[in-house]
Design an enzyme around this catalytic site. Structure first.
Site, PDB file in Angstrom:
ATOM      1  N   ARG A 236     123.433 -15.903  57.588  1.00  0.00           N
ATOM      2  CA  ARG A 236     122.182 -16.136  56.860  1.00  0.00           C
ATOM      3  C   ARG A 236     121.068 -16.358  57.862  1.00  0.00           C
ATOM      4  NH1 ARG A 236     124.004 -14.230  52.973  1.00  0.00           N
ATOM      5  NH2 ARG A 236     124.273 -15.092  50.885  1.00  0.00           N
ATOM      6  N   HIS A 284     119.473  -6.885  55.661  1.00  0.00           N
ATOM      7  CA  HIS A 284     120.463  -7.664  54.900  1.00  0.00           C
ATOM      8  C   HIS A 284     121.377  -6.726  54.087  1.00  0.00           C
ATOM      9  CE1 HIS A 284     121.377 -11.737  52.785  1.00  0.00           C
ATOM     10  NE2 HIS A 284     122.438 -10.931  52.731  1.00  0.00           N
TER      11      HIS A 284
END
Ligand code: NDP
Ligand code: OXD
Length: 321
Positions: A236, A284
């Site tokens: 993350r 992502h």
């Protein structure tokens, strides 16, 4: 247990998150179960028994008083953990071979890219330069994997089979065949000192926030054959200090980085990460959440749960992952 209604709530405009597509998929695999798409102004929240969600805003699930379980449609639950009003029912995360294989592909791709000096070779091609450099073997490189869970352990095993030396770091003691395992804060320095390529597959929790910082980068193997150590982060964005990554690239503390996740997503246009020559950036998508595989996983879990079995991959809310 009666067949409960499943509500689907997705807050994303990305191609693989089109809410209507997910609803159609859930209807196809849920065997006649009622599936509703949120938000639905005409829906009585008390009628909803299961929620399948991606990035719900804090408070968005609070009104669903009869929920039996919440299914996060990805592996990382940090967005849900930030919601203080999340109903106190089991929260299930994704752990399926489809997602794991996709992440292992990403990790192997990027480890090999840095190991085989692809940034240098592509630049040489652009400049029409025939200047091969010495290529060391995989066995001379230690890949250190932070997070030895579902994703980290699989990637570590495949890297091992490719011939890399592999180390791993987790919160509690773990054993992965062929991987030198470290755990806890007491062993992090020994783990970092051995590492040439640092792969981060940690969840974002209060304990891991900002862990990828200058202090950690300076502890990586300073005698790396790669010239300087490399960072690959697909966990993350909140795990990384982006200003310190850039300054470490500029002063040689880091040789290169591959980043799939960012503090702010989409990455702001004015971020220097977009154009830095030592940064390989992806939006992502290291491991896309696949509607086919994940809807089947959720449908099977609900069917088993209603037949009296326990839910799998339930998040430990105290740990935050
Ligand atoms: P798991 O929960 O299976 O594994 C998490 C690992 O991290 C465990 O080994 C755990 O230790 C370790 N860990 C957690 N906290 C700490 C800590 N404080 N110190 C040291 N180790 C710690 O998660 P997954 O492998 O399934 O997923 C990992 C993350 O990958 C997700 O949370 C998500 O953020 C990210 N992800 C990113 C995707 C992308 O496309 N970029 C796609 C999917 C996931 P222990 O073994 O002791 O519990
Ligand atoms: C996930 C993700 O957590 O896609 O599954 O980031």
């Amino acid at each position: 247990m009666t067949k409960g209604t499943l509500a689907v709530l997705i807050n994303s405009t990305q191609q693989n998150w089109l809410p209507a597509r997910w609803k159609t998929r859930f209807e196809a695999v849920c065997g006649g179960r009622r599936v509703v798409l949120l938000p639905d102004a005409g829906l009585d929240p008390a009628e909803v028994h299961y929620a399948a969600v991606w990035k719900p805003a804090p408070g968005e699930l609070a009104a669903f008083v009869n929920l039996r379980a919440i299914f996060n449609l990805g592996a990382g639950v940090d967005a849900l953990m930030a919601d203080r009003s999340l109903p106190d029912v089991p929260l299930v995360r994704v752990a399926v071979p489809d997602l794991t294989n996709r992440m292992t592909e990403y990790v192997v791709l990027h480890v090999l890219m840095h190991h085989r000096q692809e940034l240098y070779l592509r630049q040489s091609q652009r400049e029409k330069r025939w200047e091969p450099k010495y290529q060391w073997p995989a066995s001379a490189v230690t890949v250190g994997v932070m997070g030895l869970g579902t994703l980290g352990a699989d990637a570590a095993g495949v890297l091992r089979r490719l011939g890399f030396r592999v180390a791993g770091w987790s919160r509690s003691p773990r054993a992965v065949e062929g991987v030198e395992c470290f755990h806890g804060t007491a062993q992090i320095d020994a783990f970092l000192n051995a590492t040439d390529i640092l792969v981060c597959l940690l969840p974002l929790t209060p304990d891991t926030q900002g862990i990828l910082n200058r202090d950690v980068f300076t502890k990586l193997n300073r005698k790396s054959l790669l010239g300087a150590p490399v960072l690959i982060n697909a966990g993350r964005g909140g795990l990384q200090n982006e200003a310190e990554i850039l300054s470490c690239l500029d002063d040689g503390t880091l040789g290169a980085v591959s980043l799939d996740v960012f503090v702010q997503e989409p990455l702001p246009q004015d971020s220097r990460l977009w154009t830095h020559p030592k940064v390989v950036l992806t939006p992502h998508n290291a491991a896309d959440t696949d509607a086919e595989a994940i809807s089947t996983y959720v449908a099977e879990q609900i069917a088993r749960f209603e037949a009296g079995s326990a839910l799998e991959n339930v998040v430990d809310r105290a740990r935050g992952y």
